[in-house]
Design an enzyme around this catalytic site. Structure first.
Site, PDB file in Angstrom:
ATOM      1  N   GLY A   1       5.062  12.732   2.495  1.00  0.00           N
ATOM      2  CA  GLY A   1       3.969  13.318   3.253  1.00  0.00           C
ATOM      3  C   GLY A   1       2.621  12.875   2.712  1.00  0.00           C
ATOM      4  N   SER A   2       1.672  13.788   2.703  1.00  0.00           N
ATOM      5  CA  SER A   2       0.299  13.426   2.351  1.00  0.00           C
ATOM      6  C   SER A   2       0.092  13.098   0.876  1.00  0.00           C
ATOM      7  CB  SER A   2      -0.648  14.551   2.759  1.00  0.00           C
ATOM      8  OG  SER A   2      -0.707  14.659   4.169  1.00  0.00           O
ATOM      9  N   THR A   3       1.095  13.345   0.009  1.00  0.00           N
ATOM     10  CA  THR A   3       0.949  12.899  -1.369  1.00  0.00           C
ATOM     11  C   THR A   3       0.953  11.372  -1.456  1.00  0.00           C
ATOM     12  OG1 THR A   3       3.348  13.067  -1.788  1.00  0.00           O
ATOM     13  CG2 THR A   3       1.978  14.978  -2.362  1.00  0.00           C
ATOM     14  N   PHE A   4       1.311  10.707  -0.341  1.00  0.00           N
ATOM     15  CA  PHE A   4       1.265   9.240  -0.308  1.00  0.00           C
ATOM     16  C   PHE A   4      -0.152   8.732  -0.039  1.00  0.00           C
ATOM     17  CE2 PHE A   4       1.985   4.994   1.595  1.00  0.00           C
ATOM     18  CZ  PHE A   4       2.804   4.443   0.623  1.00  0.00           C
TER      19      PHE A   4
END
Length: 484
Positions: A217-220
């Site tokens: 998810g947005s941790t990428f």
């Protein structure tokens, strides 16, 4: 007649040479591999005739062998087994050991080539042979804090030292008690093993480094920011169209931000603001503007698609080479076929916190023989220069801003500057989200990098978020080690 005898003699000689070579290869070069092979039941039974080395945390055994009154002579015992199960694994009488028990089986059993003279010395002196002990990098305070903070959630926590790569905590839940799988009653052990295989949440799966990997998810997004900045074509202030929805080319998929609106006011938005507010649309647009190979190469510098051993084998985290624009747009905010372990996402934060230098993650400090001689000592080593110091510092500040006044607010710690990034990853139209947080502290001199994953939406289906569930877990872990 003499010619025939010479021929037969030559053939016989060659056969003896071939036999000598093959046995030498087996005895010398393949001895460790054959001994460690789980199918080698004779070697496994023989290993119980001597005392297996201990696995240590801060000098205290969390796995050790004690005398028993049966044919195996020694019983493997795990102190606080569930707490350290993702580190030690288990050592069964029949079957394949897991965790450090499996990865360092030859050292712990004393059967490695490097311990040959120890075995000879034991025979000559009449001493009971013993395996080597393994001192781990685990910090008991960090491990306990991670275990407690994760509570009853299904997920995992990893804590790293950015400057060394040492793994300070590694917790996976649901957990299991290795003692139930190390007994000498085969029927009981087999029943316990089957029960664990059938148990909800797959307790035997070590989610810190493997299993059915989750989309990050947005941790990428910090990886995407690094891809953009390292390309030399973008800065943190580069502007992208600020839309409330984005139909993807050649696809029925429409990308939306989590707030179902624009990423703040204005017709455009900067990359920095898009990461701080964790907006999907600008990153999807950024992904379609960047060369596919640029993102792929950058992800691999952080450890994606790479084989790792810590020394336990780590399942590869995956960032595919997306040539298709629509797929690359989704992959740019950690969706589609992106998959990651918590260790991988901790490595991303560690590299950013460490000025762009990523250190190889490691779970073992040293291996010592029974007479306390150091057989192996592990030194910090560089995995890659994932990005430049300047770009790392820029993203580092963006992550600090994300905690300070962005969507990662629940990771704030009074008196300490924390950097972080949340993630709320989709798994399907009706499936629960996967909830993430990754970050570091203290920001002025990062000592710790952390990653948390909570599966099944934390029991809240599609209502939980990375900030509401994963970030507070990370905060508790960071507070524990900062307050030591």
């Amino acid at each position: 007649m003499n010619r025939e005898i010479k021929r037969i003699s030559t053939i016989v000689l060659l056969m003896f040479v071939a036999l000598l070579v093959s046995t030498s290869i087996l005895a010398v070069f393949q001895a460790d591999a054959l001994t460690a092979d789980a199918r080698n039941s004779r070697a496994r039974n023989d290993s119980y005739a001597q005392q297996r080395g201990a696995i240590l945390v801060a000098g205290q055994p969390v796995a050790q062998s004690v005398p028993s009154n049966d044919v195996y002579k020694f019983q493997r015992v795990y102190s606080n087994g569930p707490l350290y199960s993702s580190v030690t694994g288990f050592f069964p009488v029949n079957g394949e050991p897991t965790g450090l028990e499996g990865a360092l089986d030859d050292k712990l059993s004393g059967s490695s080539n490097s311990q040959f003279f120890d075995r000879v010395n034991a025979i000559l002196t009449g001493k009971n042979p013993q395996g080597a002990s393994v001192e781990t990098t685990i910090d008991p305070v960090a491990q306990q804090a991670a275990y407690d903070a994760l509570g009853s959630y299904q997920g995992a926590v990893v804590l790293l030292e950015p400057k060394t790569g040492r793994i300070l905590a590694m917790v996976s839940k649901p957990d299991f008690d290795p003692n139930t799988l190390a007994g000498h009653d085969g029927d009981t052990v087999n029943a316990n093993y089957r029960a664990l295989l059938d148990a909800q949440g797959s307790p035997l799966t070590n989610r810190t480094i493997g299993g059915d990997l989750n989309p990050p998810g947005s941790t990428f997004k910090p990886v995407m920011s690094a891809s953009a900045f390292e390309s030399g074509k973008f800065t943190k202030d580069s502007q992208l169209p600020n839309l409330s929805s984005l139909p993807l080319p050649g696809s029925p998929t429409v990308v939306k931000n989590d707030n179902f609106s624009t990423c703040g006011p204005g017709a455009t938005v900067s990359i920095a603001t898009a990461q701080i507010l964790s907006c999907n649309i600008p990153f999807a647009e950024l992904g379609m503007q960047l060369d596919p190979q640029t993102i792929h190469t950058q992800a691999e510098k952080f450890g994606f698609n790479q084989s790792l051993k810590i020394p336990i084998p780590v399942e590869k985290s995956v960032y595919p080479l997306y040539v298709d624009d629509a797929k690359r747009a989704l992959g740019s905010f950690g969706q589609y076929n992106d998959k990651a372990t918590p260790l991988q996402m901790a490595m991303v934060s560690a590299a950013i916190a460490n000025g762009g230098k990523l250190m190889y993650p490691n779970l073992v400090d040293s291996i010592r023989s029974a007479d306390l001689q150091t057989l192996e000592s592990f030194q910090a080593k560089e995995f890659s220069q994932a990005l430049s110091q300047q770009n790392a510092d820029t993203i580092k500040q963006m992550m600090v801003d994300g905690v300070d006044h962005g969507v990662a607010s629940n990771a704030r710690i009074d008196g300490v500057e924390v950097g972080g990034k949340t993630g709320t990853a989709q798994n399907g139209d009706n499936d629960p989200f996967t909830l993430w947080f990754t970050g570091f502290a203290p920001a002025n001199d990062p000592q710790f990098a952390v990653a948390v994953v909570v599966e099944n939406g934390g029991g809240q289906g599609q209502n939980g978020t990375g900030n509401s569930i994963a970030a507070p877990i990370a905060k508790k872990v960071l507070e524990a080690v900062l307050n030591k």
